[in-house]
Design a protein around this motif. Structure first.
Motif, PDB file in Angstrom:
ATOM      1  N   ALA A 111     -71.478 -22.142 -37.767  1.00  0.00           N
ATOM      2  CA  ALA A 111     -71.748 -20.869 -38.092  1.00  0.00           C
ATOM      3  C   ALA A 111     -73.174 -20.296 -38.578  1.00  0.00           C
ATOM      4  O   ALA A 111     -73.830 -21.571 -38.350  1.00  0.00           O
ATOM      5  CB  ALA A 111     -70.778 -20.654 -39.577  1.00  0.00           C
ATOM      6  N   ILE A 112     -73.535 -19.167 -38.335  1.00  0.00           N
ATOM      7  CA  ILE A 112     -74.927 -18.837 -38.887  1.00  0.00           C
ATOM      8  C   ILE A 112     -74.834 -17.965 -39.897  1.00  0.00           C
ATOM      9  O   ILE A 112     -74.081 -17.259 -39.883  1.00  0.00           O
ATOM     10  CB  ILE A 112     -75.410 -17.997 -37.501  1.00  0.00           C
ATOM     11  N   ARG A 113     -75.703 -18.170 -40.913  1.00  0.00           N
ATOM     12  CA  ARG A 113     -75.888 -17.429 -42.178  1.00  0.00           C
ATOM     13  C   ARG A 113     -77.084 -16.879 -42.015  1.00  0.00           C
ATOM     14  O   ARG A 113     -78.128 -17.310 -41.458  1.00  0.00           O
ATOM     15  CB  ARG A 113     -75.750 -18.287 -43.500  1.00  0.00           C
ATOM     16  N   LEU A 114     -77.313 -15.562 -42.578  1.00  0.00           N
ATOM     17  CA  LEU A 114     -78.543 -14.883 -42.694  1.00  0.00           C
ATOM     18  C   LEU A 114     -78.556 -13.967 -43.847  1.00  0.00           C
ATOM     19  O   LEU A 114     -77.341 -13.634 -44.405  1.00  0.00           O
ATOM     20  CB  LEU A 114     -78.809 -14.125 -41.607  1.00  0.00           C
ATOM     21  N   THR A 115     -79.587 -13.397 -44.369  1.00  0.00           N
ATOM     22  CA  THR A 115     -79.563 -12.612 -45.470  1.00  0.00           C
ATOM     23  C   THR A 115     -80.676 -11.355 -44.916  1.00  0.00           C
ATOM     24  O   THR A 115     -81.268 -11.633 -44.178  1.00  0.00           O
ATOM     25  CB  THR A 115     -80.486 -13.140 -46.678  1.00  0.00           C
ATOM     26  N   CYS A 116     -80.334 -10.145 -45.528  1.00  0.00           N
ATOM     27  CA  CYS A 116     -81.060  -9.294 -45.378  1.00  0.00           C
ATOM     28  C   CYS A 116     -81.340  -8.487 -46.601  1.00  0.00           C
ATOM     29  O   CYS A 116     -80.636  -8.356 -47.463  1.00  0.00           O
ATOM     30  CB  CYS A 116     -80.384  -8.321 -44.096  1.00  0.00           C
ATOM     31  N   ARG A 117     -82.311  -7.372 -46.413  1.00  0.00           N
ATOM     32  CA  ARG A 117     -82.536  -6.477 -47.650  1.00  0.00           C
ATOM     33  C   ARG A 117     -81.719  -5.208 -47.553  1.00  0.00           C
ATOM     34  O   ARG A 117     -81.810  -4.859 -46.442  1.00  0.00           O
ATOM     35  CB  ARG A 117     -84.217  -6.319 -47.300  1.00  0.00           C
ATOM     36  N   GLY A 118     -80.656  -5.177 -48.682  1.00  0.00           N
ATOM     37  CA  GLY A 118     -80.108  -3.808 -48.594  1.00  0.00           C
ATOM     38  C   GLY A 118     -80.779  -2.765 -48.485  1.00  0.00           C
ATOM     39  O   GLY A 118     -82.195  -2.570 -48.888  1.00  0.00           O
ATOM     40  N   GLY A 119     -80.237  -1.675 -48.433  1.00  0.00           N
ATOM     41  CA  GLY A 119     -80.977  -0.293 -48.464  1.00  0.00           C
ATOM     42  C   GLY A 119     -81.247   0.268 -47.324  1.00  0.00           C
ATOM     43  O   GLY A 119     -81.862   1.517 -47.292  1.00  0.00           O
ATOM     44  N   GLY A 120     -81.386  -0.414 -46.389  1.00  0.00           N
ATOM     45  CA  GLY A 120     -81.887   0.027 -44.770  1.00  0.00           C
ATOM     46  C   GLY A 120     -80.912   0.268 -43.770  1.00  0.00           C
ATOM     47  O   GLY A 120     -81.364   0.422 -42.626  1.00  0.00           O
ATOM     48  N   GLY A 121     -79.935  -0.206 -43.889  1.00  0.00           N
ATOM     49  CA  GLY A 121     -78.764  -0.181 -43.163  1.00  0.00           C
ATOM     50  C   GLY A 121     -78.784  -1.333 -42.236  1.00  0.00           C
ATOM     51  O   GLY A 121     -77.971  -1.443 -41.304  1.00  0.00           O
ATOM     52  N   GLY A 139     -80.153  -6.078 -56.795  1.00  0.00           N
ATOM     53  CA  GLY A 139     -81.519  -5.897 -57.275  1.00  0.00           C
ATOM     54  C   GLY A 139     -82.350  -7.178 -57.023  1.00  0.00           C
ATOM     55  O   GLY A 139     -83.304  -7.273 -57.727  1.00  0.00           O
ATOM     56  N   ALA A 140     -82.006  -7.973 -56.273  1.00  0.00           N
ATOM     57  CA  ALA A 140     -82.610  -9.362 -56.354  1.00  0.00           C
ATOM     58  C   ALA A 140     -83.977  -9.358 -55.536  1.00  0.00           C
ATOM     59  O   ALA A 140     -85.014 -10.195 -55.670  1.00  0.00           O
ATOM     60  CB  ALA A 140     -81.741 -10.388 -55.405  1.00  0.00           C
ATOM     61  N   ILE A 141     -84.263  -8.388 -54.508  1.00  0.00           N
ATOM     62  CA  ILE A 141     -85.662  -8.137 -54.037  1.00  0.00           C
ATOM     63  C   ILE A 141     -86.149  -6.866 -54.604  1.00  0.00           C
ATOM     64  O   ILE A 141     -85.960  -5.724 -54.495  1.00  0.00           O
ATOM     65  CB  ILE A 141     -85.264  -7.893 -52.567  1.00  0.00           C
ATOM     66  N   ARG A 142     -87.391  -7.254 -55.040  1.00  0.00           N
ATOM     67  CA  ARG A 142     -88.121  -5.943 -55.625  1.00  0.00           C
ATOM     68  C   ARG A 142     -89.298  -5.780 -54.579  1.00  0.00           C
ATOM     69  O   ARG A 142     -90.240  -6.659 -54.364  1.00  0.00           O
ATOM     70  CB  ARG A 142     -88.917  -6.527 -57.030  1.00  0.00           C
ATOM     71  N   ARG A 195     -83.921  -3.928 -54.268  1.00  0.00           N
ATOM     72  CA  ARG A 195     -82.696  -3.950 -53.474  1.00  0.00           C
ATOM     73  C   ARG A 195     -81.946  -5.176 -53.612  1.00  0.00           C
ATOM     74  O   ARG A 195     -82.385  -6.051 -53.998  1.00  0.00           O
ATOM     75  CB  ARG A 195     -83.566  -4.074 -51.799  1.00  0.00           C
ATOM     76  N   ASP A 196     -80.734  -4.943 -52.884  1.00  0.00           N
ATOM     77  CA  ASP A 196     -79.794  -5.978 -52.839  1.00  0.00           C
ATOM     78  C   ASP A 196     -80.081  -7.133 -51.966  1.00  0.00           C
ATOM     79  O   ASP A 196     -80.809  -6.703 -50.798  1.00  0.00           O
ATOM     80  CB  ASP A 196     -78.480  -5.593 -52.413  1.00  0.00           C
ATOM     81  N   ASP A 197     -79.928  -8.516 -51.993  1.00  0.00           N
ATOM     82  CA  ASP A 197     -80.037  -9.400 -51.098  1.00  0.00           C
ATOM     83  C   ASP A 197     -78.381  -9.721 -50.674  1.00  0.00           C
ATOM     84  O   ASP A 197     -77.683 -10.182 -51.283  1.00  0.00           O
ATOM     85  CB  ASP A 197     -80.469 -10.598 -52.088  1.00  0.00           C
ATOM     86  N   VAL A 198     -78.481  -9.445 -49.381  1.00  0.00           N
ATOM     87  CA  VAL A 198     -77.174  -9.190 -48.620  1.00  0.00           C
ATOM     88  C   VAL A 198     -76.974 -10.618 -47.824  1.00  0.00           C
ATOM     89  O   VAL A 198     -77.856 -10.926 -46.939  1.00  0.00           O
ATOM     90  CB  VAL A 198     -76.833  -7.920 -47.551  1.00  0.00           C
ATOM     91  N   HIS A 199     -75.722 -11.384 -48.060  1.00  0.00           N
ATOM     92  CA  HIS A 199     -75.700 -12.527 -47.327  1.00  0.00           C
ATOM     93  C   HIS A 199     -74.661 -12.178 -46.300  1.00  0.00           C
ATOM     94  O   HIS A 199     -73.323 -11.671 -46.640  1.00  0.00           O
ATOM     95  CB  HIS A 199     -75.143 -13.654 -48.484  1.00  0.00           C
ATOM     96  N   LEU A 200     -74.854 -12.592 -45.051  1.00  0.00           N
ATOM     97  CA  LEU A 200     -73.993 -12.368 -43.791  1.00  0.00           C
ATOM     98  C   LEU A 200     -73.665 -13.789 -43.323  1.00  0.00           C
ATOM     99  O   LEU A 200     -74.363 -14.512 -43.348  1.00  0.00           O
ATOM    100  CB  LEU A 200     -74.589 -11.382 -43.011  1.00  0.00           C
ATOM    101  N   LEU A 201     -72.412 -13.983 -42.677  1.00  0.00           N
ATOM    102  CA  LEU A 201     -72.000 -15.025 -41.905  1.00  0.00           C
ATOM    103  C   LEU A 201     -71.435 -14.564 -40.488  1.00  0.00           C
ATOM    104  O   LEU A 201     -70.686 -13.931 -40.516  1.00  0.00           O
ATOM    105  CB  LEU A 201     -70.962 -15.585 -42.816  1.00  0.00           C
TER     106      LEU A 201
END
Length: 174
Positions: free
Chosen positions: A126-136, A154-157, A164-170
């Motif tokens: 698997a591959i995991r990544l994170t992205c900054r929420g709020g930008g689609g 709210g983890a990313i200021r 912004r949210d710190d979004v975790h994806l797999l």
């Protein structure tokens, strides 16, 4: 014209400078790659050096996409887990497509090439990544097969009053 992808291209001055330009241009276009515009290459350079050190130590690998002129147009860095219970998946960081090449499907091509590369590493499921929420971005990653598996509100200021949210994806590779 499609990009040409290469895993672990030789780290030459041209590659270094190309990634630095790419990272600066993506950041200044509002891309969520660790910086907030405006940013200069000098601000980004220490982070790129950290990536190269991790590559030299074997902890990170680079996937670079080159346009028809041979310019660095896209990147993704794989970071391997050192914890013995997590070596079956990798992190994908600094996923970028040059703003001048966006809208051509190159982001999807980059993620597909990343999945193919990860499958070739052996033992990666698997591959995991994170992205900054709020930008689609999470919608884009989900359209490429990634599933949201977590979110830290709210983890990313990015600025005072702009969290912004710190979004975790797999992405399972099976």
């Amino acid at each position: 014209m499609a990009l040409t992808f290469q895993v672990d291209p030789p780290v030459t001055p041209a590659l270094r400078d190309g990634i630095l330009r790419l990272w600066t241009d993506v950041s200044n276009a509002g891309g969520s790659v660790g910086f907030v515009p405006p940013v200069t290459p000098e601000v980004i350079r220490p982070e790129l050096v950290k990536h190269f050190v991790a590559m030299a130590e074997g902890r990170t690998r680079l996937l670079a996409g080159f346009d028809a002129d041979g310019n660095v147009a896209a990147t993704a860095f794989f970071t391997f887990n050192t914890h013995r219970l997590m070596t079956h998946w990798v992190w994908l960081y600094t996923v970028m497509v040059h703003p001048g090449h966006q809208g051509k499907g190159y982001g999807r091509d980059l993620l597909a090439a990343a999945a193919d590369a990860a499958r070739g590493f052996g033992g990666i499921e698997a591959i995991r990544l994170t992205c900054r929420g709020g930008g689609g971005l999470e919608r884009f990653y989900e359209s490429c097969g990634y599933k949201e598996v977590g979110r830290v509100p709210g983890a990313i200021r990015v600025a005072p009053g702009d969290d912004r949210d710190d979004v975790h994806l797999l992405l399972p590779l099976g």
